[in-house]
Write a protein that holds these residues in place. Structure first.
Motif, PDB file in Angstrom:
ATOM      1  N   CYS A  19       0.808  -1.210   0.000  1.00 50.33           N
ATOM      2  CA  CYS A  19       0.000   0.000   0.000  1.00 50.33           C
ATOM      3  C   CYS A  19       0.844   1.264   0.000  1.00 50.33           C
ATOM      4  O   CYS A  19       0.322   2.356  -0.058  1.00 50.33           O
ATOM      5  CB  CYS A  19      -0.906  -0.006   1.229  1.00 50.33           C
ATOM      6  SG  CYS A  19      -2.103   1.300   1.273  1.00 50.33           S
ATOM      7  N   PRO A  26      -6.231   6.626  -3.092  1.00 48.55           N
ATOM      8  CA  PRO A  26      -7.447   5.827  -2.955  1.00 48.55           C
ATOM      9  C   PRO A  26      -8.693   6.693  -2.819  1.00 48.55           C
ATOM     10  O   PRO A  26      -8.636   7.850  -2.371  1.00 48.55           O
ATOM     11  CB  PRO A  26      -7.201   5.039  -1.669  1.00 48.55           C
ATOM     12  CG  PRO A  26      -6.319   5.939  -0.859  1.00 48.55           C
ATOM     13  CD  PRO A  26      -5.408   6.593  -1.876  1.00 48.55           C
ATOM     14  N   LEU A  28     -11.884   7.517  -0.632  1.00 48.83           N
ATOM     15  CA  LEU A  28     -11.979   7.551   0.829  1.00 48.83           C
ATOM     16  C   LEU A  28     -13.446   7.570   1.242  1.00 48.83           C
ATOM     17  O   LEU A  28     -14.180   8.509   0.916  1.00 48.83           O
ATOM     18  CB  LEU A  28     -11.261   8.780   1.379  1.00 48.83           C
ATOM     19  CG  LEU A  28      -9.780   8.912   0.996  1.00 48.83           C
ATOM     20  CD1 LEU A  28      -9.240  10.268   1.421  1.00 48.83           C
ATOM     21  CD2 LEU A  28      -8.957   7.782   1.612  1.00 48.83           C
ATOM     22  N   GLY A  60     -10.733  -6.107   7.960  1.00 46.95           N
ATOM     23  CA  GLY A  60      -9.781  -5.011   8.018  1.00 46.95           C
ATOM     24  C   GLY A  60      -9.012  -5.005   9.325  1.00 46.95           C
ATOM     25  O   GLY A  60      -8.726  -6.055   9.905  1.00 46.95           O
ATOM     26  N   THR A 262     -10.776   1.621  -2.696  1.00 49.79           N
ATOM     27  CA  THR A 262     -11.480   2.443  -1.716  1.00 49.79           C
ATOM     28  C   THR A 262     -11.099   2.050  -0.301  1.00 49.79           C
ATOM     29  O   THR A 262     -11.259   0.887   0.099  1.00 49.79           O
ATOM     30  CB  THR A 262     -13.005   2.313  -1.894  1.00 49.79           C
ATOM     31  OG1 THR A 262     -13.372   2.735  -3.220  1.00 49.79           O
ATOM     32  CG2 THR A 262     -13.747   3.167  -0.881  1.00 49.79           C
ATOM     33  N   LEU A 263     -10.586   2.999   0.444  1.00 44.38           N
ATOM     34  CA  LEU A 263     -10.296   2.820   1.857  1.00 44.38           C
ATOM     35  C   LEU A 263     -11.526   3.236   2.657  1.00 44.38           C
ATOM     36  O   LEU A 263     -12.108   4.300   2.404  1.00 44.38           O
ATOM     37  CB  LEU A 263      -9.086   3.651   2.263  1.00 44.38           C
ATOM     38  CG  LEU A 263      -8.652   3.587   3.728  1.00 44.38           C
ATOM     39  CD1 LEU A 263      -7.139   3.588   3.822  1.00 44.38           C
ATOM     40  CD2 LEU A 263      -9.215   4.766   4.533  1.00 44.38           C
ATOM     41  N   ILE A 301     -10.554   0.278  10.170  1.00 50.54           N
ATOM     42  CA  ILE A 301     -10.140   0.745   8.857  1.00 50.54           C
ATOM     43  C   ILE A 301     -10.050  -0.485   7.951  1.00 50.54           C
ATOM     44  O   ILE A 301      -9.555  -1.531   8.366  1.00 50.54           O
ATOM     45  CB  ILE A 301      -8.810   1.518   8.925  1.00 50.54           C
ATOM     46  CG1 ILE A 301      -8.444   2.124   7.564  1.00 50.54           C
ATOM     47  CG2 ILE A 301      -7.687   0.659   9.449  1.00 50.54           C
ATOM     48  CD1 ILE A 301      -7.277   3.122   7.659  1.00 50.54           C
ATOM     49  N   TYR A 302     -10.551  -0.335   6.730  1.00 47.11           N
ATOM     50  CA  TYR A 302     -10.653  -1.467   5.804  1.00 47.11           C
ATOM     51  C   TYR A 302     -10.176  -1.031   4.426  1.00 47.11           C
ATOM     52  O   TYR A 302     -10.574   0.023   3.928  1.00 47.11           O
ATOM     53  CB  TYR A 302     -12.110  -1.930   5.736  1.00 47.11           C
ATOM     54  CG  TYR A 302     -12.424  -2.963   4.674  1.00 47.11           C
ATOM     55  CD1 TYR A 302     -12.388  -4.316   4.965  1.00 47.11           C
ATOM     56  CD2 TYR A 302     -12.797  -2.567   3.390  1.00 47.11           C
ATOM     57  CE1 TYR A 302     -12.702  -5.274   3.992  1.00 47.11           C
ATOM     58  CE2 TYR A 302     -13.115  -3.508   2.415  1.00 47.11           C
ATOM     59  CZ  TYR A 302     -13.058  -4.851   2.720  1.00 47.11           C
ATOM     60  OH  TYR A 302     -13.370  -5.788   1.755  1.00 47.11           O
ATOM     61  N   TRP A 303      -9.297  -1.833   3.826  1.00 51.24           N
ATOM     62  CA  TRP A 303      -8.879  -1.601   2.443  1.00 51.24           C
ATOM     63  C   TRP A 303      -8.527  -2.959   1.864  1.00 51.24           C
ATOM     64  O   TRP A 303      -7.454  -3.506   2.126  1.00 51.24           O
ATOM     65  CB  TRP A 303      -7.687  -0.644   2.387  1.00 51.24           C
ATOM     66  CG  TRP A 303      -7.384  -0.133   1.007  1.00 51.24           C
ATOM     67  CD1 TRP A 303      -7.987  -0.482  -0.163  1.00 51.24           C
ATOM     68  CD2 TRP A 303      -6.380   0.831   0.674  1.00 51.24           C
ATOM     69  NE1 TRP A 303      -7.451   0.217  -1.217  1.00 51.24           N
ATOM     70  CE2 TRP A 303      -6.452   1.025  -0.728  1.00 51.24           C
ATOM     71  CE3 TRP A 303      -5.446   1.545   1.404  1.00 51.24           C
ATOM     72  CZ2 TRP A 303      -5.608   1.894  -1.402  1.00 51.24           C
ATOM     73  CZ3 TRP A 303      -4.598   2.425   0.744  1.00 51.24           C
ATOM     74  CH2 TRP A 303      -4.687   2.610  -0.652  1.00 51.24           C
ATOM     75  N   ARG A 306      -5.068  -4.390   0.558  1.00 54.11           N
ATOM     76  CA  ARG A 306      -3.993  -3.502   1.013  1.00 54.11           C
ATOM     77  C   ARG A 306      -3.726  -3.633   2.511  1.00 54.11           C
ATOM     78  O   ARG A 306      -2.583  -3.517   2.946  1.00 54.11           O
ATOM     79  CB  ARG A 306      -4.347  -2.046   0.695  1.00 54.11           C
ATOM     80  CG  ARG A 306      -4.611  -1.782  -0.782  1.00 54.11           C
ATOM     81  CD  ARG A 306      -3.311  -1.631  -1.550  1.00 54.11           C
ATOM     82  NE  ARG A 306      -3.544  -1.217  -2.928  1.00 54.11           N
ATOM     83  CZ  ARG A 306      -2.603  -0.841  -3.774  1.00 54.11           C
ATOM     84  NH1 ARG A 306      -1.341  -0.834  -3.388  1.00 54.11           N
ATOM     85  NH2 ARG A 306      -2.894  -0.489  -5.011  1.00 54.11           N
ATOM     86  N   LEU A 307      -4.764  -3.851   3.291  1.00 53.38           N
ATOM     87  CA  LEU A 307      -4.614  -4.061   4.727  1.00 53.38           C
ATOM     88  C   LEU A 307      -5.080  -5.466   5.062  1.00 53.38           C
ATOM     89  O   LEU A 307      -6.013  -5.983   4.446  1.00 53.38           O
ATOM     90  CB  LEU A 307      -5.428  -3.023   5.515  1.00 53.38           C
ATOM     91  CG  LEU A 307      -4.920  -1.581   5.456  1.00 53.38           C
ATOM     92  CD1 LEU A 307      -5.905  -0.642   6.122  1.00 53.38           C
ATOM     93  CD2 LEU A 307      -3.549  -1.466   6.113  1.00 53.38           C
ATOM     94  N   TRP A 346      -0.598   5.747   9.497  1.00 50.68           N
ATOM     95  CA  TRP A 346       0.014   4.754   8.614  1.00 50.68           C
ATOM     96  C   TRP A 346       1.269   4.095   9.204  1.00 50.68           C
ATOM     97  O   TRP A 346       1.443   2.877   9.075  1.00 50.68           O
ATOM     98  CB  TRP A 346       0.296   5.367   7.253  1.00 50.68           C
ATOM     99  CG  TRP A 346       0.131   4.340   6.173  1.00 50.68           C
ATOM    100  CD1 TRP A 346       1.093   3.810   5.378  1.00 50.68           C
ATOM    101  CD2 TRP A 346      -1.094   3.694   5.792  1.00 50.68           C
ATOM    102  NE1 TRP A 346       0.556   2.877   4.519  1.00 50.68           N
ATOM    103  CE2 TRP A 346      -0.786   2.785   4.763  1.00 50.68           C
ATOM    104  CE3 TRP A 346      -2.412   3.795   6.250  1.00 50.68           C
ATOM    105  CZ2 TRP A 346      -1.759   1.990   4.157  1.00 50.68           C
ATOM    106  CZ3 TRP A 346      -3.377   2.999   5.654  1.00 50.68           C
ATOM    107  CH2 TRP A 346      -3.047   2.117   4.626  1.00 50.68           C
TER     108      TRP A 346
END
Length: 461
Positions: A19, A26, A28, A60, A262-263, A301-303, A306-307, A346
């Motif tokens: 990421c 991204p 948001l 996430g 999309t985060l 937090i969800y992506w 990426r996460l 981050w």
């Protein structure tokens, strides 16, 4: 660092490396619930059905010590500026519909920062940061689009507060039929569908649920018929309606092929109000108080891709941290001249840091205050602040997460150290704008429409 925390951060770091340099910033999606209790989501083991939010939280990274402010306007101000509300004079109470002030115009908002970085921006739902004049409206504070209400609480079907209409689309009042939670989701989907796909989006979905008045969609309480308490039963149905609305928005984003880009961030603006059906157990207290049940809120937090799924951050973070996190992800860090209290999340998510803050300021009013350590276990609660009978309470949140044992006398040196840090915050605070005007002041006329124009028409200078 404890081994479990090191393992969690290490797992997150491995999955998050990809990421570090996405091809473009991204999209948001920021979702804020209103007065949601700690135990009112499935991933905390609560009995209310929240399957769509649960799936996002489990897919996430959960924030297990995510702190808001104790009340709505203060949290929203901190979220949108990355700064403590005491710097804006918004540290006490909420901004009433008849207030002459709002989020100070000198404050730079998250929406302004993101729009400057090429994002299209929208807020759907509740504003609650003032509307005494046109300059305070969300569409003048960086949002290209607003659909929802300005005040703190409206009827879910009538869209009115004290008889005045409070439902707007881009500064125009609108008469519509529908339940607000559903309408907000409809509006979010409509805005996404009509937007320029060549630009990333910042969509702030600011639900008024499950804030009072307790009004659930018709027929939805049947699912919770086994709950004897009427308030709890209605509240539970309202939370499940919020969950379903969130799911509809995410479904559209996925069907549009944008979910991987999309985060998603979810949080509540403060703890739940037990007298209105919420449950913050096993935490102490609730909304408007700085014990954990009032300021430690459900958040994640969800992506996707990426996460990592199933991650957890257990060190303290706060709502102000979202500003620098999202702005930095959008292309470049915020200007240091903004003097933010928030810190970019981050490095914590990627394992480059094991904490972000020395202390987190949880409340600072004329009579009360609270702060906690960012790397240590201690939390200070102050009552009768600066009075002759000022009282300090000290809790070790690692050993006593439910705040049952006051250690202020036993560990006086820790309490004194944190009280000195609090004094430094006090010296930086602006005068609070709030007055105890829970009801309209004498002579004030309720407008037909809650808006700057409506206020002027009903109450001419």
């Amino acid at each position: 660092m404890p081994p479990l925390r090191r393992l969690l951060l290490g797992l997150i770091a491995v999955a998050a490396l990809a990421c570090s340099a996405p091809e473009r910033p991204p999209n948001l999606l920021l979702i804020l619930a209103d007065d949601l209790g700690w135990n009112d989501v499935g991933w905390h083991g609560g009995p209310i059905r929240t399957p769509r939010l649960d799936a996002l939280a489990e897919g996430g990274v959960r924030f297990e010590r995510f702190y808001s402010q104790p009340l709505c306007s203060a949290t929203r101000a901190s979220l949108l500026t990355g700064r403590y509300p005491m710097r804006q004079g918004l540290q006490m109470g909420v901004i009433r519909p008849w207030a002459s002030y709002g989020l100070p115009l000198g404050e730079r908002t998250l929406a302004e920062e993101l729009r400057e970085r090429g994002y299209r921006t929208a807020i759907l739902g509740k504003w609650h940061l003032g509307f005494a004049n046109d300059a305070l409206l969300p569409t003048r504070r960086g949002f290209d689009h607003h659909y929802g209400h300005y005040t703190g609480a409206i009827g879910y079907e009538t869209h009115r507060f004290l008889g005045g209409l409070d439902w707007h689309r881009d500064e125009r009042s609108v008469l519509e039929v529908g339940y607000t939670t559903s309408l907000i989701a409809d509006g979010a989907i409509r805005w996404l569908a009509e937007g320029d796909r060549e630009r990333p989006f910042f969509l702030f979905v600011s639900f008024n649920a499950p804030h009072t008045p307790l009004q659930a969609p018709a027929g939805s309480e049947e699912e919770y018929a086994h709950i004897a308490d009427e308030r709890r039963r209605t509240y539970a149905a309202m939370v499940t309606a919020l969950d379903a609305a969130t799911g509809r928005i995410l479904d559209f984003i996925e069907e549009d092929g944008l979910l991987d880009d999309t985060l998603v961030v979810f949080a509540s603006d403060n703890g739940g109000e037990p007298s209105a059906g919420a449950d913050n157990s096993p935490l102490r207290g609730g909304k408007s108080r700085s014990y954990e049940g009032g300021v430690r809120v459900p958040a994640f937090i969800y992506w996707r891709g990426r996460l990592p799924a199933g991650g957890a951050i257990t060190v303290p973070v706060q709502v102000a941290d979202l500003f620098p996190t999202l702005v930095t992800l959008a292309g470049r860090p915020p200007d240091p001249m903004l003097e933010l209290d928030g810190r970019d999340l981050w490095p914590l998510l990627t394992g480059e840091a094991d904490h972000l803050h020395e202390t987190l300021l949880l409340e600072l009013t004329r009579g009360r205050a609270a702060l906690r350590e960012g790397a240590g276990p201690y939390k200070l609660v102050v009552k009768r602040l600066d009075g002759e009978a000022e009282r300090l309470e000290l809790y070790d949140l690692d050993a006593d997460p439910y705040e049952t044992r006051d250690l202020a006398r036993e560990r006086g040196e820790v309490a004194a150290r944190l009280r000195a840090r609090l004094r430094a915050y006090q010296e930086q605070a602006a005068d609070a704008r709030w007055t105890s005007d829970e009801r309209p002041p004498g002579g004030f006329r309720i407008p037909g429409v809650w808006s700057p124009r409506g206020l002027r028409a009903a109450n001419p200078p």
